[in-house]
Design a protein around this motif. Sequence first.
Motif, PDB file in Angstrom:
ATOM      1  N   LEU A 102      -3.846  -6.116  -0.170  1.00 18.64           N
ATOM      2  CA  LEU A 102      -2.478  -6.699   0.266  1.00 18.64           C
ATOM      3  C   LEU A 102      -1.503  -5.434  -0.258  1.00 18.64           C
ATOM      4  O   LEU A 102      -0.699  -5.013   0.569  1.00 18.64           O
ATOM      5  CB  LEU A 102      -2.125  -7.839  -0.723  1.00 18.64           C
ATOM      6  CG  LEU A 102      -2.668  -9.293  -0.312  1.00 18.64           C
ATOM      7  CD1 LEU A 102      -2.550  -9.961  -1.428  1.00 18.64           C
ATOM      8  CD2 LEU A 102      -2.135  -9.659   0.940  1.00 18.64           C
ATOM      9  N   ASN A 103      -1.861  -4.737  -1.429  1.00 17.77           N
ATOM     10  CA  ASN A 103      -1.087  -3.415  -1.648  1.00 17.77           C
ATOM     11  C   ASN A 103      -1.123  -2.507  -0.660  1.00 17.77           C
ATOM     12  O   ASN A 103      -0.154  -1.847  -0.180  1.00 17.77           O
ATOM     13  CB  ASN A 103      -1.445  -3.234  -3.178  1.00 17.77           C
ATOM     14  CG  ASN A 103      -0.423  -2.228  -3.833  1.00 17.77           C
ATOM     15  OD1 ASN A 103      -0.193  -1.284  -3.182  1.00 17.77           O
ATOM     16  ND2 ASN A 103      -0.028  -2.460  -4.658  1.00 17.77           N
ATOM     17  N   VAL A 104      -2.372  -2.033  -0.433  1.00 16.24           N
ATOM     18  CA  VAL A 104      -2.649  -0.910   0.295  1.00 16.24           C
ATOM     19  C   VAL A 104      -2.276  -1.093   1.884  1.00 16.24           C
ATOM     20  O   VAL A 104      -1.753  -0.401   2.567  1.00 16.24           O
ATOM     21  CB  VAL A 104      -3.968  -0.466   0.174  1.00 16.24           C
ATOM     22  CG1 VAL A 104      -4.236   0.958   1.292  1.00 16.24           C
ATOM     23  CG2 VAL A 104      -4.442  -0.060  -1.266  1.00 16.24           C
ATOM     24  N   GLY A 105      -2.379  -2.340   2.453  1.00 19.75           N
ATOM     25  CA  GLY A 105      -2.046  -2.938   3.633  1.00 19.75           C
ATOM     26  C   GLY A 105      -0.321  -2.743   3.745  1.00 19.75           C
ATOM     27  O   GLY A 105      -0.048  -2.459   4.801  1.00 19.75           O
ATOM     28  N   CYS A 106      -0.037  -3.032   2.612  1.00 21.56           N
ATOM     29  CA  CYS A 106       1.613  -3.023   2.806  1.00 21.56           C
ATOM     30  C   CYS A 106       2.136  -1.411   2.734  1.00 21.56           C
ATOM     31  O   CYS A 106       3.128  -1.163   3.736  1.00 21.56           O
ATOM     32  CB  CYS A 106       2.474  -3.436   1.508  1.00 21.56           C
ATOM     33  SG  CYS A 106       2.441  -5.110   1.270  1.00 21.56           S
ATOM     34  N   PHE A 107       1.469  -0.618   2.254  1.00 27.12           N
ATOM     35  CA  PHE A 107       1.564   1.010   2.382  1.00 27.12           C
ATOM     36  C   PHE A 107       1.306   1.363   3.628  1.00 27.12           C
ATOM     37  O   PHE A 107       1.967   2.085   4.325  1.00 27.12           O
ATOM     38  CB  PHE A 107       0.915   1.582   1.368  1.00 27.12           C
ATOM     39  CG  PHE A 107       0.702   3.127   1.579  1.00 27.12           C
ATOM     40  CD1 PHE A 107       1.954   3.780   1.265  1.00 27.12           C
ATOM     41  CD2 PHE A 107      -0.276   3.697   2.151  1.00 27.12           C
ATOM     42  CE1 PHE A 107       1.834   4.977   1.433  1.00 27.12           C
ATOM     43  CE2 PHE A 107      -0.449   5.213   2.200  1.00 27.12           C
ATOM     44  CZ  PHE A 107       0.772   5.769   1.839  1.00 27.12           C
ATOM     45  N   TYR A 108       0.235   0.849   4.389  1.00 27.55           N
ATOM     46  CA  TYR A 108      -0.206   1.251   5.763  1.00 27.55           C
ATOM     47  C   TYR A 108       0.849   0.789   6.761  1.00 27.55           C
ATOM     48  O   TYR A 108       1.521   1.544   7.570  1.00 27.55           O
ATOM     49  CB  TYR A 108      -1.397   0.719   6.130  1.00 27.55           C
ATOM     50  CG  TYR A 108      -2.607   1.223   5.518  1.00 27.55           C
ATOM     51  CD1 TYR A 108      -2.525   2.461   5.123  1.00 27.55           C
ATOM     52  CD2 TYR A 108      -4.049   0.475   5.501  1.00 27.55           C
ATOM     53  CE1 TYR A 108      -3.645   3.025   4.341  1.00 27.55           C
ATOM     54  CE2 TYR A 108      -5.032   0.905   4.727  1.00 27.55           C
ATOM     55  CZ  TYR A 108      -5.033   2.412   4.395  1.00 27.55           C
ATOM     56  OH  TYR A 108      -6.010   2.865   3.665  1.00 27.55           O
ATOM     57  N   ALA A 109       1.348  -0.357   6.519  1.00 30.44           N
ATOM     58  CA  ALA A 109       2.569  -0.898   7.380  1.00 30.44           C
ATOM     59  C   ALA A 109       3.901  -0.184   7.192  1.00 30.44           C
ATOM     60  O   ALA A 109       4.494   0.243   8.248  1.00 30.44           O
ATOM     61  CB  ALA A 109       2.860  -2.522   7.113  1.00 30.44           C
TER      62      ALA A 109
END
Length: 441
Positions: free
Chosen positions: A264-271
Motif C-alpha cells: 500500500l505504501n510503495v504502491g502510493c509512491f509509484y502512483a
Amino acid sequence: LVRLRRWTCYDQYVRSACCVGGTKLYKRRWVMLFIFCIYSMSNAFMWLQYSIISNIFMRFYNIGSLGIDWLSMIYFLTYIPLILPVTWLLDNRGLKHVVVVGSAFNCIGAWIKTSTADPEMFAVTFFGQFVCSVATVYILGIPSRLASLWFGKHEVSTACSVGVLGNQVGIAIGFLLPPILVPNSDDMNELAHHMRIMFYISAGVATVIFVIVIIVFQERPELPPSQAQAQARNMPADEYSYKASILRLLHNKPFMLLVVSYGLNVGCFYAISTLLNRMIIEHYPNEEVNAGRIGLTIVVAGMVGSLLCGLWLDKTKTYKQTTLAVYILSLISMLVYSFTLNLGHLWVVFVMAGVLGFFMTGYLPLGFEFAVELTYPESEGTSSGLLNCSAQLFGIIFTISQGKIIDKWGTLAGNIFLCIFLGIGLVMTGETNLQLTTSGS
C-alpha cells in the motif's frame, strides 16, 4: 603444479575456515554494492523517462494519457508473474547469474528504444520498455541478498539502504533529465531529435554497465562476512526447499500483514511518481521542468531518509517502532501535501514534496529489513520478492484508479484516494506490531 597446489591449499583453507565459523569483511564489498547501484540506477531512470513529460509524449505519439501511463505501469505488471521464477533463479543459480541476465535485458531494451523517436513507433517503444521492465524483476529483490552475502551483521541494514538508494538515484535522474533533454516544442522534428539523444544516452550507459557487471561483479566473498552466512553455507543444499519456503512465508501472519501494508505504501509512491507531471501541470501550466525538479526533491529527500533509517536500524534494531513511526509520518505528509498542492505557491509544493519523500521513500529499506527479521532463516530474495510483488500490484491499481479520479474530479480527490489506503496500511502495520508484541517477538 606449484600454482595448482597453492590454489588447492587455499580452497581447503577457505572450506575449513567456513566450517569453524571464520568470517572476514572484504573491502571489495563496496565495489559490488556500487556496481549494483549504478545498474539499478540505469533501469530506474528508464522507468520514468516517459511519464515525467507525459504531455509531450502524448502529443508526439498522438496517444491518450493511459497509454503513456502504461509505459511506466508495464514495470509493475511484468514483475508480478516473473518474480517467483526469478527468485528461484536467485536461490539456485546465484547472485551474479541474476545480475548479469538482468543487466543484459536492461541493455537490450535501451537499444530497442533508440529507434523509436518517430510518431509511428509507439508499439516498438512500448516493447523496448517491456524488455527493460523484465530487468526490474532481476533488480528489486537484490539489495537484501547482496547485503547479507557481503556485509557484516552491523552493516547489513546500511548496505541494504544503499542498495535501495541506487534505484532512488535513478528515479531522481528520471525526474530531472527528461524535461531538460526533451524540452516542450511544437516542432515534431525537433522533439524527435531530442528524444533520440535521450534514448542513445540511456543505451550507452546501460551498455557500459553491462560490460562492468560481466567483468567485475562477483557472486560472494571467499569467506563469509558473518556467522549467519557461515551457517548458511554449511547447510546441505537438499535441506532447502523453495516451495516449502514460500508456503512457510504465506502462513507467517505478521509477514503477510507487512506484505500488504508495504504494498500500500510503495504502491502510493509509484502512483505519485507516474502521475506527478499531470498533478503539477493541472495547477501550474507549462511547468514541466519544475515538475521534474519536484520529483527530484521527493527522491533526494527519500535518499536521506533511507540512509538515516538504515543507520538507525543498524544501531538500534528497533524494527517495529521505526516502521510504525515512519508509516504514521508518511500518512501525515501525504495529507498535508494533498491540501497544499493547489495553493499556487511552488515553493510550498517543493517543501512538502521533500517531507513526503523523506518518509514515504525512506520506508522502502525499512520494509526489506523488517521482512528479513520476521522471516529468518528464509531466503532474503524470497521475502523481498513477495514485498515487491505486492507493491507492483498496488502500483497498477493505484495508478489507474488515481488517473481516472484526477480526470473526473481533480488532483485533490486523487490524492485523498491514496491517503485512505495509506490509513489502511497504517492500521495493518499497527496490527503487525501488536501481534509481535503479544507473541514476545
